[in-house]
Design an enzyme around this catalytic site. Structure first.
Site, PDB file in Angstrom:
ATOM      1  N   SER A   1       0.826  -1.195   0.000  1.00 57.14           N
ATOM      2  CA  SER A   1       0.000   0.000   0.000  1.00 57.14           C
ATOM      3  C   SER A   1       0.876   1.267   0.000  1.00 57.14           C
ATOM      4  CB  SER A   1      -0.963  -0.044   1.194  1.00 57.14           C
ATOM      5  OG  SER A   1      -2.001   0.884   1.051  1.00 57.14           O
TER       6      SER A   1
ATOM      7  N   ASP B   1      -8.411  -5.073  -6.193  1.00 54.73           N
ATOM      8  CA  ASP B   1      -8.122  -3.836  -5.456  1.00 54.73           C
ATOM      9  C   ASP B   1      -8.937  -2.708  -6.074  1.00 54.73           C
ATOM     10  OD1 ASP B   1      -6.924  -1.577  -4.201  1.00 54.73           O
ATOM     11  OD2 ASP B   1      -5.038  -2.667  -3.993  1.00 54.73           O
TER      12      ASP B   1
ATOM     13  N   HIS C   1      -8.068  -4.799  -1.714  1.00 52.90           N
ATOM     14  CA  HIS C   1      -6.791  -4.218  -1.304  1.00 52.90           C
ATOM     15  C   HIS C   1      -6.195  -4.981  -0.125  1.00 52.90           C
ATOM     16  CE1 HIS C   1      -3.729  -1.161  -0.869  1.00 52.90           C
ATOM     17  NE2 HIS C   1      -4.048  -1.004   0.406  1.00 52.90           N
TER      18      HIS C   1
END
Length: 337
Positions: free
Chosen positions: A130, A284, A313
């Site tokens: 991330s 995602d 995600h």
């Protein structure tokens, strides 16, 4: 959050914004021993709601990254409550008065930690999930001669307009709480933090995750149970100004937004010379595989390796998707070998 970490004093740091982050510090922890040749150093920045302790889920005995063989440096990003943040800095820069810090600023300061404090001149790998992955791209673009390989997962080299809008939504939910008071709150804006968490949960996982009730694998009996769990996590563990300081950095994320590349994104991607494997999650919602595919086409030594998952995600969130660890370890092994 544990206090078992080191702190590197940076002094006053001039930021891209033109502001100065006073008495800046980076919190970090190391694992393992640097080899005599200095060729086994691995850097792991932290992600949005992570500290160095949560990075520990990505390595360990018998894993592709193992402190018995690698010297792993896990560094906390500005704004996460351990490194300089709105919640822990000097009074004149506390809370809403905290300077605007970009991912570029983070990485430049991390470079100082690596070189000045730890005496490392080569990194075998930079990797992270991330926002940590977004910093990983920056490392590849800014220090291509120092980094051997990068492995960003569920991340991007530039925050897309859609990603920016998603973040505007969670920010607006938090700031709608009257207790927010422009960031000058006496106590945490609990209602806003709960709203932030509820909106965020809709983006963190995929449609299939909710449709198929995969949240039951985490011990939640219903969607409402999951949402209340997210509320509790944000209220119990995060300062509102800290969250928004990092959110601002995320929204500005762009490996070309600096004097080296002058806003030329294609040039910045072409400047990422280290070997790279880009791992998106196929579901995602804000770092979609399509963005990584465009990046891989423009990077000299990049492979796109999507991970098929229904966890969105959070496929790469520690402990969520049981198959991800093996997938990540194989990619790390391929890069390091």
């Amino acid at each position: 959050m544990t206090a078992e970490y080191e702190s590197f004093a940076l002094g006053d740091v001039q930021l891209q914004s033109g502001e100065t982050l006073k008495h800046a510090k980076l919190a970090y922890k190391t694992y393992g021993t640097l080899s005599p040749k200095g060729d086994n150093a691995v850097l792991m920045p932290t992600f949005y709601t992570g500290t160095h302790t949560r990075n520990e889920a990505y390595f360990g005995p018998g894993r592709a990254l193992d402190p018995a063989r690698h010297f792993i440096v896990s560094v906390n990003m500005f704004g996460n409550g351990l490194s300089s943040s709105p919640s822990n800095t000097i009074p004149e820069q506390a809370g809403a008065r905290f300077p605007h810090v970009t991912l570029y600023d983070n990485v430049v300061c991390q470079h100082r930690l690596i070189v000045e404090e730890l005496g490392i001149d080569r990194l075998a790998l930079v990797t992270g999930w991330s926002m940590a992955g977004c910093q990983t791209y920056h490392w590849g673009a800014l220090y291509p001669d120092m980094v051997e390989a990068i492995l960003p997962f569920c991340a991007s080299a530039k925050t897309s307009p859609h990603n920016f809008v998603f973040l505007e939504g969670v920010k607006a939910a938090l700031q709608a709480d009257s207790a927010w008071n422009g960031g000058d709150y006496g106590t945490q804006p609990v209602t806003g933090l709960k709203a932030f968490a509820r909106v965020y949960a809709g983006w963190a996982y995929s449609q299939a995750f909710y449709r198929e009730g995969l949240y039951r694998q985490f011990g939640f009996e219903s969607v409402e149970d999951l949402l209340q769990g997210w509320e509790a996590d944000h209220v119990d563990n995060w300062d509102a100004n800290d969250l928004l300081a990092k959110l601002w950095a995320w929204q500005q994320g762009d490996i070309s937004a600096n004097s080296r590349y002058g806003g030329d994104f294609d040039k910045a991607l072409a400047g990422i010379l280290p070997k790279a494997i880009l791992i998106p999650s196929t579901t995602d919602l804000y770092f979609p595989p399509e963005d990584n595919a465009l990046e891989a086409e423009r990077m000299p030594h990049a492979e796109l390796r999507p991970y098929v998952s229904k966890f969105g995600h959070c496929a790469a969130s520690p402990g969520k998707d049981p198959g991800f660890d093996a997938f990540l370890d194989q990619a790390i092994t391929d890069l390091l070998d």
